[in-house]
Design a protein around this motif. Structure first.
Motif, PDB file in Angstrom:
ATOM      1  N   CYS A 142      82.840  70.640  45.831  1.00 30.90           N
ATOM      2  CA  CYS A 142      81.878  69.533  45.800  1.00 30.90           C
ATOM      3  C   CYS A 142      80.539  69.936  45.192  1.00 30.90           C
ATOM      4  O   CYS A 142      80.132  69.404  44.167  1.00 30.90           O
ATOM      5  CB  CYS A 142      81.673  68.977  47.217  1.00 30.90           C
ATOM      6  N   HIS A 143      79.870  70.897  45.812  1.00 26.94           N
ATOM      7  CA  HIS A 143      78.514  71.212  45.346  1.00 26.94           C
ATOM      8  C   HIS A 143      78.500  71.775  43.932  1.00 26.94           C
ATOM      9  O   HIS A 143      77.511  71.605  43.196  1.00 26.94           O
ATOM     10  CB  HIS A 143      77.805  72.177  46.303  1.00 26.94           C
ATOM     11  N   SER A 144      79.593  72.395  43.504  1.00 27.82           N
ATOM     12  CA  SER A 144      79.644  72.903  42.128  1.00 27.82           C
ATOM     13  C   SER A 144      79.527  71.762  41.125  1.00 27.82           C
ATOM     14  O   SER A 144      79.002  71.956  40.021  1.00 27.82           O
ATOM     15  CB  SER A 144      80.937  73.692  41.894  1.00 27.82           C
ATOM     16  N   PHE A 145      80.013  70.580  41.483  1.00 33.09           N
ATOM     17  CA  PHE A 145      79.878  69.430  40.586  1.00 33.09           C
ATOM     18  C   PHE A 145      78.418  69.001  40.469  1.00 33.09           C
ATOM     19  O   PHE A 145      77.951  68.640  39.384  1.00 33.09           O
ATOM     20  CB  PHE A 145      80.729  68.259  41.076  1.00 33.09           C
ATOM     21  N   ILE A 146      77.697  69.070  41.565  1.00 32.86           N
ATOM     22  CA  ILE A 146      76.270  68.738  41.523  1.00 32.86           C
ATOM     23  C   ILE A 146      75.521  69.734  40.650  1.00 32.86           C
ATOM     24  O   ILE A 146      74.685  69.353  39.809  1.00 32.86           O
ATOM     25  CB  ILE A 146      75.687  68.705  42.946  1.00 32.86           C
ATOM     26  N   ARG A 147      75.831  71.018  40.815  1.00 32.33           N
ATOM     27  CA  ARG A 147      75.196  72.041  39.980  1.00 32.33           C
ATOM     28  C   ARG A 147      75.537  71.841  38.507  1.00 32.33           C
ATOM     29  O   ARG A 147      74.697  72.014  37.623  1.00 32.33           O
ATOM     30  CB  ARG A 147      75.618  73.447  40.436  1.00 32.33           C
ATOM     31  N   MET A 148      76.783  71.472  38.259  1.00 33.01           N
ATOM     32  CA  MET A 148      77.229  71.237  36.890  1.00 33.01           C
ATOM     33  C   MET A 148      76.525  70.032  36.282  1.00 33.01           C
ATOM     34  O   MET A 148      76.103  70.050  35.119  1.00 33.01           O
ATOM     35  CB  MET A 148      78.749  71.016  36.907  1.00 33.01           C
ATOM     36  N   ALA A 149      76.391  68.980  37.079  1.00 32.91           N
ATOM     37  CA  ALA A 149      75.711  67.771  36.604  1.00 32.91           C
ATOM     38  C   ALA A 149      74.262  68.065  36.254  1.00 32.91           C
ATOM     39  O   ALA A 149      73.722  67.534  35.271  1.00 32.91           O
ATOM     40  CB  ALA A 149      75.794  66.683  37.672  1.00 32.91           C
ATOM     41  N   ARG A 150      73.610  68.924  37.045  1.00 35.33           N
ATOM     42  CA  ARG A 150      72.214  69.286  36.791  1.00 35.33           C
ATOM     43  C   ARG A 150      72.067  69.964  35.428  1.00 35.33           C
ATOM     44  O   ARG A 150      71.094  69.737  34.710  1.00 35.33           O
ATOM     45  CB  ARG A 150      71.715  70.207  37.899  1.00 35.33           C
ATOM     46  N   LEU A 151      73.036  70.809  35.059  1.00 38.00           N
ATOM     47  CA  LEU A 151      72.996  71.498  33.775  1.00 38.00           C
ATOM     48  C   LEU A 151      73.441  70.598  32.624  1.00 38.00           C
ATOM     49  O   LEU A 151      72.960  70.738  31.494  1.00 38.00           O
ATOM     50  CB  LEU A 151      73.888  72.740  33.835  1.00 38.00           C
ATOM     51  N   ALA A 152      74.367  69.684  32.911  1.00 38.36           N
ATOM     52  CA  ALA A 152      74.913  68.822  31.853  1.00 38.36           C
ATOM     53  C   ALA A 152      73.966  67.690  31.471  1.00 38.36           C
ATOM     54  O   ALA A 152      73.885  67.309  30.297  1.00 38.36           O
ATOM     55  CB  ALA A 152      76.258  68.237  32.296  1.00 38.36           C
ATOM     56  N   ALA A 153      73.255  67.142  32.441  1.00 36.78           N
ATOM     57  CA  ALA A 153      72.433  65.952  32.196  1.00 36.78           C
ATOM     58  C   ALA A 153      71.442  66.123  31.043  1.00 36.78           C
ATOM     59  O   ALA A 153      71.328  65.217  30.195  1.00 36.78           O
ATOM     60  CB  ALA A 153      71.721  65.535  33.477  1.00 36.78           C
ATOM     61  N   PRO A 154      70.705  67.239  30.949  1.00 38.26           N
ATOM     62  CA  PRO A 154      69.763  67.369  29.828  1.00 38.26           C
ATOM     63  C   PRO A 154      70.438  67.385  28.453  1.00 38.26           C
ATOM     64  O   PRO A 154      69.797  67.094  27.442  1.00 38.26           O
ATOM     65  CB  PRO A 154      69.074  68.711  30.104  1.00 38.26           C
ATOM     66  N   LEU A 155      71.740  67.742  28.421  1.00 43.15           N
ATOM     67  CA  LEU A 155      72.469  67.781  27.157  1.00 43.15           C
ATOM     68  C   LEU A 155      73.046  66.415  26.782  1.00 43.15           C
ATOM     69  O   LEU A 155      73.474  66.214  25.648  1.00 43.15           O
ATOM     70  CB  LEU A 155      73.601  68.811  27.233  1.00 43.15           C
ATOM     71  N   MET A 156      73.066  65.493  27.737  1.00 39.13           N
ATOM     72  CA  MET A 156      73.551  64.141  27.468  1.00 39.13           C
ATOM     73  C   MET A 156      72.366  63.283  27.028  1.00 39.13           C
ATOM     74  O   MET A 156      71.922  62.371  27.717  1.00 39.13           O
ATOM     75  CB  MET A 156      74.254  63.576  28.708  1.00 39.13           C
ATOM     76  N   LYS A 157      71.871  63.613  25.844  1.00 39.21           N
ATOM     77  CA  LYS A 157      70.613  63.046  25.367  1.00 39.21           C
ATOM     78  C   LYS A 157      70.701  61.559  25.065  1.00 39.21           C
ATOM     79  O   LYS A 157      69.702  60.843  25.121  1.00 39.21           O
ATOM     80  CB  LYS A 157      70.155  63.819  24.127  1.00 39.21           C
ATOM     81  N   GLU A 158      71.876  61.114  24.711  1.00 35.73           N
ATOM     82  CA  GLU A 158      72.075  59.687  24.413  1.00 35.73           C
ATOM     83  C   GLU A 158      73.060  59.068  25.407  1.00 35.73           C
ATOM     84  O   GLU A 158      73.791  58.134  25.081  1.00 35.73           O
ATOM     85  CB  GLU A 158      72.568  59.519  22.975  1.00 35.73           C
ATOM     86  N   GLY A 159      73.058  59.575  26.615  1.00 32.65           N
ATOM     87  CA  GLY A 159      74.000  59.097  27.632  1.00 32.65           C
ATOM     88  C   GLY A 159      75.267  59.917  27.617  1.00 32.65           C
ATOM     89  O   GLY A 159      75.474  60.788  26.773  1.00 32.65           O
ATOM     90  N   GLY A 160      76.124  59.645  28.575  1.00 34.44           N
ATOM     91  CA  GLY A 160      77.375  60.386  28.661  1.00 34.44           C
ATOM     92  C   GLY A 160      78.171  59.994  29.881  1.00 34.44           C
ATOM     93  O   GLY A 160      77.807  59.065  30.609  1.00 34.44           O
ATOM     94  N   THR A 161      79.257  60.719  30.099  1.00 35.44           N
ATOM     95  CA  THR A 161      80.178  60.417  31.189  1.00 35.44           C
ATOM     96  C   THR A 161      80.531  61.691  31.938  1.00 35.44           C
ATOM     97  O   THR A 161      80.913  62.687  31.327  1.00 35.44           O
ATOM     98  CB  THR A 161      81.483  59.790  30.649  1.00 35.44           C
ATOM     99  N   MET A 162      80.393  61.658  33.256  1.00 35.92           N
ATOM    100  CA  MET A 162      80.799  62.770  34.105  1.00 35.92           C
ATOM    101  C   MET A 162      81.935  62.302  34.999  1.00 35.92           C
ATOM    102  O   MET A 162      81.853  61.218  35.591  1.00 35.92           O
ATOM    103  CB  MET A 162      79.629  63.245  34.967  1.00 35.92           C
ATOM    104  N   LEU A 163      82.968  63.116  35.115  1.00 34.86           N
ATOM    105  CA  LEU A 163      84.149  62.762  35.901  1.00 34.86           C
ATOM    106  C   LEU A 163      84.499  63.901  36.851  1.00 34.86           C
ATOM    107  O   LEU A 163      84.499  65.066  36.452  1.00 34.86           O
ATOM    108  CB  LEU A 163      85.338  62.473  34.983  1.00 34.86           C
ATOM    109  N   ALA A 164      84.800  63.549  38.102  1.00 36.37           N
ATOM    110  CA  ALA A 164      85.190  64.541  39.105  1.00 36.37           C
ATOM    111  C   ALA A 164      86.484  64.088  39.771  1.00 36.37           C
ATOM    112  O   ALA A 164      86.634  62.904  40.108  1.00 36.37           O
ATOM    113  CB  ALA A 164      84.087  64.712  40.150  1.00 36.37           C
TER     114      ALA A 164
END
Length: 258
Positions: free
Chosen positions: A124-146
């Motif tokens: 669970c928490h690894s997804f939150i950590r991953m989202a924190r790192l991924a969000a700045p790279l989704m500059k024009e939006g994006g999709t996260m799936l768990a």
């Protein structure tokens, strides 16, 4: 005749959790590749690398990197590579779950605090950590799936500690969908029906669960990894631009049955 543009053409997708050709993550990666996305994949350790490396070649993956979410620095290294090679990210798939065998196969009452904590951190928490790192790279939006499972919503025999852990994962997806929505990032907990994966083999009496699901499913058969992959691919397209936060079931309708 004009050939339609693949719906994920030009998108950059990171798929975490590919273990072998039977894993849900591989189904996602294969579907994304078929629909035009460029891929980055991760493998857990050197033992799993030999299984994942040929799959990465078959899918023309841009990179294949080690990622044990419990090892400090490995997750950061993956996202540094994405920033260097791509400069952005459009799709993130988290398909990682683990609990100590003795805690997974025992009842929740007997689950140790240490085992519960490890299951929660990895699954669970690894997804939150991953989202924190991924969000700045989704500059024009994006999709996260768990990846979740119906045991997060209802009691499933022998799912034990993973039920509360997956419930926490689904709740985390909802809160991340809320926090990231204004940035054009959509977050989806995806709940596949039971599948014969290496991770599932650790559950007690899993064959009975498969058999029950097949008989309960309104469509009359089990789903496979490509069913899950194409559903995730749809969620990553502009066709799903107003869908976020809610658990998406890909189980042949098993979850609607009593």
């Amino acid at each position: 005749m004009q050939v339609p543009t693949p719906p994920l053409k030009g998108m950059k997708a990171l798929v975490v959790g590919v273990a072998n050709e039977h894993s849900i993550a591989y189904g996602c990666a294969a579907a994304f590749h078929q629909l035009g996305a460029e891929l980055g994949l991760t493998y857990l350790n050197e033992k799993s690398r030999s299984y994942v490396e040929p799959l990465a070649r078959n899918l023309d993956a841009r990179f294949l990197l080690p990622l044990d979410v419990s090892t400090p620095g490995e997750m950061e290294a993956v996202f540094e590579r994405i920033a260097k090679d791509w400069g952005r990210l459009d799709i993130l798939v988290h398909s990682v779950a683990w609990a100590p065998k003795e805690d997974l196969q025992g009842g929740l009452l007997d689950c140790s605090a240490e085992g519960f904590g490890k299951a929660m951190d990895v699954s669970c928490h690894s997804f939150i950590r991953m989202a924190r790192l991924a969000a700045p790279l989704m500059k024009e939006g994006g999709t996260m799936l768990a990846m979740s499972y119906h045991g997060a919503q209802k009691v499933v025999s022998n799912y034990n500690v993973m039920g509360p852990v997956k419930a926490a994962l689904e709740a985390s997806c909802r809160y991340l969908a809320y926090e990231l929505g204004s940035r054009g990032i959509r977050v989806h907990p995806v709940s596949p029906g039971p599948l014969k994966t290496r991770a599932a083999s650790g559950l007690k009496d899993f064959d009975l669960l498969l058999n029950e699901a097949m008989h309960k499913a309104p469509v009359g058969e089990l789903v496979d990894i490509m069913d899950v992959g194409f559903a995730c691919a749809y969620l990553a397209t502009p066709y799903a631009r107003r869908i976020t936060g809610g658990t998406v079931y890909v189980d042949g309708g098993v979850h609607i049955m009593g």
